[in-house]
Design a protein around this motif. Structure first.
Motif, PDB file in Angstrom:
ATOM      1  N   GLY A 178      -6.320  19.127  -2.658  1.00 24.80           N
ATOM      2  CA  GLY A 178      -6.365  17.878  -3.417  1.00 24.80           C
ATOM      3  C   GLY A 178      -5.204  16.963  -3.085  1.00 24.80           C
ATOM      4  N   CYS A 179      -4.015  17.527  -2.850  1.00 20.54           N
ATOM      5  CA  CYS A 179      -2.849  16.713  -2.482  1.00 20.54           C
ATOM      6  C   CYS A 179      -3.103  15.979  -1.170  1.00 20.54           C
ATOM      7  N   PHE A 180      -3.694  16.674  -0.218  1.00 17.49           N
ATOM      8  CA  PHE A 180      -4.007  16.019   1.051  1.00 17.49           C
ATOM      9  C   PHE A 180      -5.120  14.988   0.867  1.00 17.49           C
ATOM     10  N   GLY A 181      -6.056  15.257  -0.063  1.00 21.63           N
ATOM     11  CA  GLY A 181      -7.099  14.274  -0.349  1.00 21.63           C
ATOM     12  C   GLY A 181      -6.528  13.011  -0.979  1.00 21.63           C
ATOM     13  N   ILE A 182      -5.578  13.189  -1.912  1.00 19.20           N
ATOM     14  CA  ILE A 182      -4.914  12.032  -2.528  1.00 19.20           C
ATOM     15  C   ILE A 182      -4.162  11.237  -1.475  1.00 19.20           C
ATOM     16  N   ALA A 183      -3.459  11.942  -0.588  1.00 17.85           N
ATOM     17  CA  ALA A 183      -2.719  11.270   0.481  1.00 17.85           C
ATOM     18  C   ALA A 183      -3.666  10.516   1.409  1.00 17.85           C
ATOM     19  N   LEU A 184      -4.818  11.101   1.686  1.00 12.46           N
ATOM     20  CA  LEU A 184      -5.800  10.433   2.540  1.00 12.46           C
ATOM     21  C   LEU A 184      -6.288   9.139   1.907  1.00 12.46           C
ATOM     22  N   PHE A 185      -6.400   9.139   0.572  1.00 11.75           N
ATOM     23  CA  PHE A 185      -6.915   7.962  -0.130  1.00 11.75           C
ATOM     24  C   PHE A 185      -5.839   6.901  -0.341  1.00 11.75           C
ATOM     25  N   LEU A 186      -4.611   7.313  -0.664  1.00 18.49           N
ATOM     26  CA  LEU A 186      -3.572   6.364  -1.051  1.00 18.49           C
ATOM     27  C   LEU A 186      -2.693   5.902   0.104  1.00 18.49           C
ATOM     28  N   GLN A 216       0.837  -1.202   0.000  1.00 25.20           N
ATOM     29  CA  GLN A 216       0.000   0.000   0.000  1.00 25.20           C
ATOM     30  C   GLN A 216       0.872   1.252   0.000  1.00 25.20           C
ATOM     31  N   PHE A 217       1.944   1.223   0.776  1.00 21.28           N
ATOM     32  CA  PHE A 217       2.873   2.348   0.777  1.00 21.28           C
ATOM     33  C   PHE A 217       3.557   2.504  -0.574  1.00 21.28           C
ATOM     34  N   LEU A 218       4.147   1.413  -1.086  1.00 18.51           N
ATOM     35  CA  LEU A 218       4.939   1.501  -2.314  1.00 18.51           C
ATOM     36  C   LEU A 218       4.095   1.947  -3.491  1.00 18.51           C
ATOM     37  N   MET A 255       0.130  10.160   5.948  1.00 17.72           N
ATOM     38  CA  MET A 255      -0.590  11.050   5.038  1.00 17.72           C
ATOM     39  C   MET A 255       0.161  12.363   4.836  1.00 17.72           C
ATOM     40  N   ILE A 256       0.719  12.900   5.913  1.00 22.18           N
ATOM     41  CA  ILE A 256       1.473  14.152   5.786  1.00 22.18           C
ATOM     42  C   ILE A 256       2.739  13.925   4.975  1.00 22.18           C
ATOM     43  N   MET A 257       3.410  12.781   5.190  1.00 23.88           N
ATOM     44  CA  MET A 257       4.644  12.488   4.459  1.00 23.88           C
ATOM     45  C   MET A 257       4.398  12.298   2.966  1.00 23.88           C
ATOM     46  N   LEU A 258       3.187  11.932   2.576  1.00 25.86           N
ATOM     47  CA  LEU A 258       2.850  11.847   1.162  1.00 25.86           C
ATOM     48  C   LEU A 258       2.339  13.173   0.624  1.00 25.86           C
ATOM     49  N   ALA A 259       1.540  13.886   1.430  1.00 26.84           N
ATOM     50  CA  ALA A 259       0.920  15.125   0.955  1.00 26.84           C
ATOM     51  C   ALA A 259       1.953  16.217   0.693  1.00 26.84           C
ATOM     52  N   LEU A 260       2.934  16.363   1.568  1.00 25.26           N
ATOM     53  CA  LEU A 260       3.904  17.452   1.409  1.00 25.26           C
ATOM     54  C   LEU A 260       4.746  17.300   0.137  1.00 25.26           C
ATOM     55  N   PRO A 261       5.275  16.102  -0.181  1.00 28.06           N
ATOM     56  CA  PRO A 261       5.974  15.972  -1.472  1.00 28.06           C
ATOM     57  C   PRO A 261       5.072  16.227  -2.669  1.00 28.06           C
ATOM     58  N   LEU A 262       3.782  15.867  -2.548  1.00 31.55           N
ATOM     59  CA  LEU A 262       2.865  16.122  -3.655  1.00 31.55           C
ATOM     60  C   LEU A 262       2.689  17.619  -3.892  1.00 31.55           C
ATOM     61  N   VAL A 263       2.638  18.381  -2.806  1.00 32.83           N
ATOM     62  CA  VAL A 263       2.556  19.831  -2.950  1.00 32.83           C
ATOM     63  C   VAL A 263       3.805  20.356  -3.644  1.00 32.83           C
ATOM     64  N   VAL A 281       2.247   5.766  -7.355  1.00 33.49           N
ATOM     65  CA  VAL A 281       1.188   6.320  -8.199  1.00 33.49           C
ATOM     66  C   VAL A 281       1.022   7.821  -7.962  1.00 33.49           C
ATOM     67  N   ALA A 282       1.106   8.235  -6.698  1.00 31.59           N
ATOM     68  CA  ALA A 282       0.939   9.656  -6.390  1.00 31.59           C
ATOM     69  C   ALA A 282       2.024  10.501  -7.038  1.00 31.59           C
ATOM     70  N   PHE A 283       3.235   9.955  -7.145  1.00 32.76           N
ATOM     71  CA  PHE A 283       4.329  10.716  -7.736  1.00 32.76           C
ATOM     72  C   PHE A 283       4.195  10.856  -9.254  1.00 32.76           C
ATOM     73  N   LEU A 284       3.185  10.219  -9.840  1.00 24.64           N
ATOM     74  CA  LEU A 284       2.929  10.385 -11.268  1.00 24.64           C
ATOM     75  C   LEU A 284       2.086  11.630 -11.556  1.00 24.64           C
ATOM     76  N   MET A 285       1.719  12.365 -10.514  1.00 24.23           N
ATOM     77  CA  MET A 285       0.896  13.561 -10.691  1.00 24.23           C
ATOM     78  C   MET A 285       1.491  14.560 -11.686  1.00 24.23           C
ATOM     79  N   PRO A 286       2.812  14.830 -11.675  1.00 24.52           N
ATOM     80  CA  PRO A 286       3.345  15.779 -12.666  1.00 24.52           C
ATOM     81  C   PRO A 286       3.090  15.351 -14.106  1.00 24.52           C
ATOM     82  N   VAL A 287       3.189  14.051 -14.383  1.00 19.09           N
ATOM     83  CA  VAL A 287       2.924  13.563 -15.736  1.00 19.09           C
ATOM     84  C   VAL A 287       1.481  13.853 -16.125  1.00 19.09           C
TER      85      VAL A 287
END
Length: 258
Positions: free
Chosen positions: A206-214, A167-169, A222-230, A174-180
């Protein structure tokens, strides 16, 4: 030859497209099957890499509660590893199938995104493995203690731990594909750079929403995923701006020839 003549020359009857699709699917499935067999042979070694963060967190025991659980975990490990390793082959076959139907300028526009996809996915997985998973395990395993004279001890099962790691990996990958995705929809004209800049508040939400879901359901993950997405969102805006500036500096091309 112009773009229109180029794409007209690549048109083929429906049967030819189906034959080509069958060929690409067979190559993709064949590569996946071969890699699955190789990964199954090394499944224990791959799983030992995945459990390393658990060991660093101080947990030295994994259990399995069903007689067949350990066997199926090895199958899952081999399959996940085979999918990741086969992705470049599958992406290449997809490109080989769709590229004849694209204009030359469309090929040049899409190819960088295709090449960037595995790099960004690997970057997301690396961040999950080296930062997010150890931090989450350290937090979650801290609940082991004495509760009213009863020892509260974590005994994670093999299957549950594998699901936790995957789930983490995959979530971070997948979240890091947002720029593409953002650059593709901007290139397609669905949104503009100005609209993306004005919507920065909604983008952060939206970044925090994606982190909440993924991400797993703890606040730290969630914070560790949301901040890089921002950060990736801001970097994507900069990349789009630089792309526009480069286009403005280029002279208008004449009709393309072969």
């Amino acid at each position: 030859m112009t773009d229109e003549e180029d794409i007209d020359a690549s048109r083929a009857p429906l049967l030819d497209h189906l034959i080509e699709l069958r060929k690409r699917l067979l190559i993709s499935l064949g590569s996946l099957a071969i890699l699955f067999g190789i990964c199954l042979y090394f499944a224990r070694a791959i799983f030992s890499v995945l459990v390393h963060p658990l060991k660093l967190a101080g947990q030295t025991k994994l259990i399995y509660t069903q007689p067949f659980e350990a066997f199926f975990v090895q199958l899952k490990v081999a399959f996940f590893a085979a999918v990741i390793l086969a992705f470049p082959v599958i992406a290449n076959q997809l490109w080989q199938f769709v590229s004849p139907g694209l204009y030359r300028k469309e090929k040049r526009a899409l190819l960088p995104f295709l090449l960037a996809t595995p790099v960004l996915f690997a970057a997301g997985c690396a961040m999950a493995y080296f930062m997010a998973i150890p931090a989450a395990l350290h937090f979650l395993l801290s609940y082991q203690s004495d509760v009213g004279g009863v020892q509260q001890e974590a005994l994670p099962s093999m299957d549950a731990y594998l699901g936790f790691v995957m789930q983490f990996l995959f979530g971070f990958g997948v979240a890091f594909l947002m720029p593409v995705l953002l650059m593709l929809i901007e290139r397609a004209g669905i949104v503009t750079l100005g609209q993306l800049v004005k919507a920065w508040r909604y983008a952060i939400l939206g970044c925090f929403g994606i982190a909440l879901f993924l991400a797993p359901p703890d606040a730290g993950s969630m914070i560790m995923l949301a901040l890089p997405l921002v950060g990736l969102y801001v970097m994507t805006l900069g990349a789009i701006w630089l792309t526009h500036k480069r286009r403005e500096r280029q002279p208008a091309p004449d009709a393309e020839t072969v």
